[in-house]
Design an enzyme around this catalytic site. Sequence first.
Site, PDB file in Angstrom:
ATOM      1  N   SER A 184      64.243   0.983  61.580  1.00  0.00           N
ATOM      2  CA  SER A 184      63.046   1.754  61.900  1.00  0.00           C
ATOM      3  C   SER A 184      62.755   1.626  63.398  1.00  0.00           C
ATOM      4  O   SER A 184      63.610   1.961  64.214  1.00  0.00           O
ATOM      5  CB  SER A 184      61.877   1.312  61.020  1.00  0.00           C
ATOM      6  OG  SER A 184      60.822   2.251  61.062  1.00  0.00           O
ATOM      7  N   GLU A 298      63.407   8.522  53.229  1.00  0.00           N
ATOM      8  CA  GLU A 298      62.520   7.849  54.168  1.00  0.00           C
ATOM      9  C   GLU A 298      61.053   7.894  53.717  1.00  0.00           C
ATOM     10  O   GLU A 298      60.685   7.241  52.757  1.00  0.00           O
ATOM     11  CB  GLU A 298      62.688   8.435  55.570  1.00  0.00           C
ATOM     12  CG  GLU A 298      64.093   8.282  56.159  1.00  0.00           C
ATOM     13  CD  GLU A 298      64.464   6.876  56.589  1.00  0.00           C
ATOM     14  OE1 GLU A 298      63.616   5.962  56.486  1.00  0.00           O
ATOM     15  OE2 GLU A 298      65.618   6.676  57.015  1.00  0.00           O
ATOM     16  N   HIS A 358      62.168   4.684  52.750  1.00  0.00           N
ATOM     17  CA  HIS A 358      62.222   3.894  53.982  1.00  0.00           C
ATOM     18  C   HIS A 358      62.213   2.405  53.649  1.00  0.00           C
ATOM     19  O   HIS A 358      61.419   1.951  52.820  1.00  0.00           O
ATOM     20  CB  HIS A 358      61.004   4.241  54.837  1.00  0.00           C
ATOM     21  CG  HIS A 358      61.065   3.792  56.256  1.00  0.00           C
ATOM     22  ND1 HIS A 358      62.015   4.227  57.143  1.00  0.00           N
ATOM     23  CD2 HIS A 358      60.269   2.946  56.970  1.00  0.00           C
ATOM     24  CE1 HIS A 358      61.810   3.691  58.329  1.00  0.00           C
ATOM     25  NE2 HIS A 358      60.751   2.894  58.245  1.00  0.00           N
TER      26      HIS A 358
END
Length: 445
Positions: A184, A298, A358
């Site tokens: 990330s 995500e 995610h």
Amino acid sequence: MTTTDTVQAPAGTIVGRRLGPVRRFLGIPYAEPPVGVRRFAAPVPRGRFSEPYDASRHGATAQVVPLSETTTVPEPSVPGDDVLNLSVVTPVDAERCPVLVWVHGGGFLAGSPASPWYDGRSFARDGVVTVTVGYRLGVDGFAPLDDAPANRGLRDLLLALDWVQENIAAFGGDPGRVTLAGQSAGGGAVLALLSSPATRGRFRRAVSLSGGHFEVAADAAHAYLERLGDRLAVPPTREGFARRTVEQLQWCVRELRAAEALVLGPGVGDDVLPVTILAGLGAHGHDVPLLLGATGDEFDGPLGAAERAAARAAGTRTTDTLFRAACPSTAAARRTTTAGTWLYSFEWPSPALGGAAHCTDIPYFFDVLDAPGVAQALGPNPPAELATLMHADLVDFVRGQDPSWAKATGTLGDPAREYGRPGAALAADTTGAFDPVARAVVEAC
């Protein structure tokens, strides 16, 4: 049984803990505490320890306030001023092992290197030394202030990489085989540093999980700081923000952030990032092999199979524009590199979160499916075989092997490895996984 373990390093005597085949040295300061006159300054290297340093517990974290009430990754906050610290997890009797330096995520605003998801025990089992790094966040790390150096959080990471070069051999690591990796915001930091002329020689390989070209435009950052200053009743300057504690700033950032995805992050125009990340990737790091990818969904939430297929085919989701598009564009920018770029796509849909969400790939790459919080994020029976495969691919890359699938060039039909796609093999080499977002890249080229 846990016993003490001592290392004599250039940084000084460091006392950690040994449990079975794994040695842990936690919370080692690599810089002076960023407080007082050092708060918004470039990091200052830590002097040599005059006494044995107790590295038996995690150090203070730059995160005081988590990004939200609940987070997918367990992200403990540890109080204290000495936030510029790192932890080393190494095999017993390690000697010139490859090194993985891990940068945590959290939108450049939060996150914790003390997360149990980042524990390097499985890497140690496989002969890899793991270093997890803390760096300044939010206003303290990334607010562009006229009278302070920019990209302070990235400068922290550069200094941590210098510490690794100087000290990691004492822990059994090879300073000539360092892989910089992150997820990330951490993956974005990896791409930013890979694009920078300031990083040459500090790492030899790079891995970006769900990273992106996350630079924040100066006008947008300044507008955000104006709103932040108004809310805190201080001018949006170094002097003004210094009147408020880190905790006060982080609470205010959290309250203002609800409707904004990326409010602070790397900025362009200094010696660290003189040009945009994409332009820098075309100019630097050509001798550094890069593995990067993203999860299939995500932040786009649970959908039915048909809905998910239609949304992905459009290539216009937040997942696509913020994360997945960075994969083919990075490959295109690095098309002429001698080192190569390889893509992966994590496709396993978590029954707890819906879709390939995610952060859900992290426990697989680290092979820590038994870590706290994993069952809540992945459900009660995540496939251990997938963790074995993904972790082995990452270990091989860190050891210096090129991936078994073909290199990517940022074109339609690029090769990629898909992990965990329903109905397919757990790890399957394919083409076109990034085509919905690659179309725009191809047109731009």
